[in-house]
Write an enzyme that holds these catalytic residues in place. Structure first.
Site, PDB file in Angstrom:
ATOM      1  CG  ASN A  69     -49.128  25.291  -1.521  1.00 26.41           C
ATOM      2  OD1 ASN A  69     -48.373  25.805  -0.717  1.00 26.41           O
ATOM      3  ND2 ASN A  69     -50.413  25.101  -1.268  1.00 26.41           N
TER       4      ASN A  69
ATOM      5  CB  THR B   7     -54.964  22.050  -5.594  1.00 27.67           C
ATOM      6  OG1 THR B   7     -55.092  22.860  -6.766  1.00 27.67           O
ATOM      7  CG2 THR B   7     -56.085  22.376  -4.633  1.00 27.67           C
TER       8      THR B   7
ATOM      9  NE  ARG C 144     -47.460  20.832 -21.808  1.00 23.38           N
ATOM     10  CZ  ARG C 144     -47.660  19.937 -20.820  1.00 23.38           C
ATOM     11  NH1 ARG C 144     -46.936  19.994 -19.722  1.00 23.38           N
ATOM     12  NH2 ARG C 144     -48.564  18.985 -20.939  1.00 23.38           N
TER      13      ARG C 144
ATOM     14  CG  ASP D 148     -54.797  20.300 -13.776  1.00 24.66           C
ATOM     15  OD1 ASP D 148     -55.832  20.834 -14.216  1.00 24.66           O
ATOM     16  OD2 ASP D 148     -54.775  19.563 -12.782  1.00 24.66           O
TER      17      ASP D 148
ATOM     18  CG  ASN E  52     -50.210  25.429 -10.893  1.00 29.59           C
ATOM     19  OD1 ASN E  52     -51.366  25.772 -10.711  1.00 29.59           O
ATOM     20  ND2 ASN E  52     -49.873  24.270 -11.411  1.00 29.59           N
TER      21      ASN E  52
HETATM   22  P1  NAP Z   1     -47.035  17.736 -14.498  1.00 29.65           P
HETATM   23  O1  NAP Z   1     -46.741  16.306 -14.741  1.00 29.65           O
HETATM   24  O2  NAP Z   1     -47.574  18.593 -15.607  1.00 29.65           O
HETATM   25  O3  NAP Z   1     -48.063  17.867 -13.248  1.00 29.65           O
HETATM   26  C1  NAP Z   1     -47.916  17.064 -12.100  1.00 29.65           C
HETATM   27  C2  NAP Z   1     -49.308  16.809 -11.530  1.00 29.65           C
HETATM   28  O4  NAP Z   1     -49.820  18.022 -10.952  1.00 29.65           O
HETATM   29  C3  NAP Z   1     -50.314  16.382 -12.609  1.00 29.65           C
HETATM   30  O5  NAP Z   1     -51.121  15.358 -12.116  1.00 29.65           O
HETATM   31  C4  NAP Z   1     -51.123  17.666 -12.839  1.00 29.65           C
HETATM   32  O6  NAP Z   1     -52.442  17.420 -13.316  1.00 29.65           O
HETATM   33  C5  NAP Z   1     -51.146  18.229 -11.433  1.00 29.65           C
HETATM   34  N1  NAP Z   1     -51.439  19.659 -11.341  1.00 29.65           N
HETATM   35  C6  NAP Z   1     -50.924  20.687 -12.040  1.00 29.65           C
HETATM   36  N2  NAP Z   1     -51.446  21.857 -11.615  1.00 29.65           N
HETATM   37  C7  NAP Z   1     -52.311  21.556 -10.610  1.00 29.65           C
HETATM   38  C8  NAP Z   1     -53.160  22.327  -9.777  1.00 29.65           C
HETATM   39  N3  NAP Z   1     -53.209  23.650  -9.864  1.00 29.65           N
HETATM   40  N4  NAP Z   1     -53.910  21.684  -8.861  1.00 29.65           N
HETATM   41  C9  NAP Z   1     -53.868  20.332  -8.748  1.00 29.65           C
HETATM   42  N5  NAP Z   1     -53.081  19.540  -9.508  1.00 29.65           N
HETATM   43  C10 NAP Z   1     -52.308  20.152 -10.425  1.00 29.65           C
HETATM   44  O7  NAP Z   1     -45.738  18.385 -13.827  1.00 29.65           O
HETATM   45  P2  NAP Z   1     -44.746  19.542 -14.242  1.00 29.65           P
HETATM   46  O8  NAP Z   1     -44.815  19.820 -15.713  1.00 29.65           O
HETATM   47  O9  NAP Z   1     -43.449  19.264 -13.600  1.00 29.65           O
HETATM   48  O10 NAP Z   1     -45.339  20.832 -13.475  1.00 29.65           O
HETATM   49  C11 NAP Z   1     -46.652  21.309 -13.623  1.00 29.65           C
HETATM   50  C12 NAP Z   1     -47.234  21.512 -12.252  1.00 29.65           C
HETATM   51  O11 NAP Z   1     -47.164  20.297 -11.524  1.00 29.65           O
HETATM   52  C13 NAP Z   1     -46.466  22.515 -11.397  1.00 29.65           C
HETATM   53  O12 NAP Z   1     -46.935  23.820 -11.615  1.00 29.65           O
HETATM   54  C14 NAP Z   1     -46.687  22.027  -9.981  1.00 29.65           C
HETATM   55  O13 NAP Z   1     -47.792  22.655  -9.329  1.00 29.65           O
HETATM   56  C15 NAP Z   1     -47.000  20.564 -10.138  1.00 29.65           C
HETATM   57  N6  NAP Z   1     -45.877  19.775  -9.574  1.00 29.65           N
HETATM   58  C16 NAP Z   1     -46.127  19.043  -8.464  1.00 29.65           C
HETATM   59  C17 NAP Z   1     -45.098  18.357  -7.849  1.00 29.65           C
HETATM   60  C18 NAP Z   1     -45.422  17.570  -6.616  1.00 29.65           C
HETATM   61  O14 NAP Z   1     -46.619  17.492  -6.285  1.00 29.65           O
HETATM   62  N7  NAP Z   1     -44.438  17.018  -5.927  1.00 29.65           N
HETATM   63  C19 NAP Z   1     -43.804  18.413  -8.338  1.00 29.65           C
HETATM   64  C20 NAP Z   1     -43.565  19.167  -9.477  1.00 29.65           C
HETATM   65  C21 NAP Z   1     -44.628  19.863 -10.079  1.00 29.65           C
HETATM   66  P3  NAP Z   1     -52.706  16.739 -14.766  1.00 29.65           P
HETATM   67  O15 NAP Z   1     -52.485  15.259 -14.520  1.00 29.65           O
HETATM   68  O16 NAP Z   1     -54.156  17.043 -15.042  1.00 29.65           O
HETATM   69  O17 NAP Z   1     -51.767  17.356 -15.750  1.00 29.65           O
END
Ligand code: NAP
Length: 269
Positions: A169, A166, A58, A53, A126
């Site tokens: 959030n 998902t 990106r 994702d 997202n």
């Molecule tokens: P990242 O390492 O790229 O992503 C964190 C995890 O979130 C990865 O496992 C990614 O899947 C998954 N993910 C991303 N978009 C998703 C979606 N729409 N539905 C379900 N899972 C999703 O982290 P990052 O670069 O900081 O940020 C990218 C996204 O990660 C953000 O937009 C945010 O939604 C999410 N994130 C989550 C948290 C948390 O859950 N506490 C914290 C920061 C960011 P893949 O393994 O396939 O890449």
């Protein structure tokens, strides 16, 4: 062959499995008569994104939210957006050539940020998050259209799209929203609810024709961090941020209408 002049961009990350999948996919598409450009081509009919994702998010940002539809091949990540597995490339190509798919829209979130001296515009797939820097509590006035909703105090607020529901959030206690619903979700990050500060403890889902306005409390205004799809941005002197669903959408191929529910079960339970 009938596929002559049909251009497909393949975007992939640096993981070994993504590079391997890229070479296999490229060869198979060329055999079918497609042209695979060396660099991103704005005239392509399809963007295939290999990775998880993160790679999908990106790619959309890097190529400036293109109108060209996307399909994702998942190589060993969560891959909620990534519908195809490397083992199913032959079936994917066959179904693509036969146009055996539907094109679905991914709604985005837009933010217009007004600072003391400037204005900025952000697009998120997202979510867009407003957080405090240096682990400070942020105080934010939240309005729904022109109605004052709350004075929020806590770690921050996530404004998420249905597709992003998902992601961050969901981990923060927000609800999962089916991607075709035209809504935004306001989700608090560690809201404080005490005798001193009173914030809503759960998320609120608002209809897509509504504008959410957030104003950082003046004396805290330079302690705000904005995070768009995981990318941090810092603005000085933010006066106001408006959030709404823009007309612009991202198109994504869907080969299986039950994919969403199967994904939800297999990837979250
Ligand atoms: P990242 O390492 O790229 O992503 C964190 C995890 O979130 C990865 O496992 C990614 O899947 C998954 N993910 C991303 N978009 C998703 C979606 N729409 N539905 C379900 N899972 C999703 O982290 P990052 O670069 O900081 O940020 C990218 C996204 O990660 C953000 O937009 C945010 O939604 C999410 N994130 C989550 C948290 C948390 O859950 N506490 C914290 C920061 C960011 P893949 O393994 O396939 O890449």
């Amino acid at each position: 062959m009938a596929n002559d002049n049909r251009i497909i961009n393949i975007i992939y990350n640096n993981d070994e499995s993504s590079i391997k999948t890229y070479h296999i996919l490229k060869e198979k598409l060329i055999k079918k008569g497609f042209f695979i450009p060396k660099t991103y081509d704005d005239n392509a009919e399809l963007n295939i994104c290999i990775g998880g994702d993160g790679a999908f998010l990106r790619a959309i940002h890097r190529y400036n939210f293109p109108d060209i539809p996307f399909i994702g091949i998942n190589t060993g990540h969560l891959g909620f957006f990534q519908e195809i597995l490397p083992d199913n490339i032959d079936e994917f190509i066959e179904r693509y050539v036969n146009r055996d798919y539907v094109v679905e829209k991914i709604f985005l979130v837009k933010s217009d940020i007004t600072t003391k001296n400037n204005s900025f515009h952000l697009l998120g797939i997202n979510e867009i998050v407003i957080k405090g820097i240096k682990s400070k509590v942020v105080h934010l006035e939240v309005f729904i259209d022109d109605n004052h909703l709350e004075r929020f105090s806590g770690d921050g607020i996530i404004i998420s799209t249905p597709a992003g529901s998902t992601g961050y959030n969901y981990s923060s206690g927000g609800s999962i929203v089916y991607p075709s619903l035209n809504t935004l979700q306001i989700t608090p990050l560690s809201p404080i609810s005490s005798r001193v500060y009173r914030s809503l403890l759960n998320s609120t889902i608002v209809p897509g024709d509504i504008t959410i306005t957030i104003k950082p409390e003046y004396r805290y205004e330079n302690s705000i961090l904005v995070v768009v799809d995981g990318m941090e941005l810092k603005y000085n002197d933010i006066m106001e941020m408006k959030f709404y669903i823009p007309e612009k959408t991202i198109s994504k191929l869907n080969f299986d209408k039950n994919m969403y529910w199967n994904n939800l079960k297999s990837k979250f339970l």
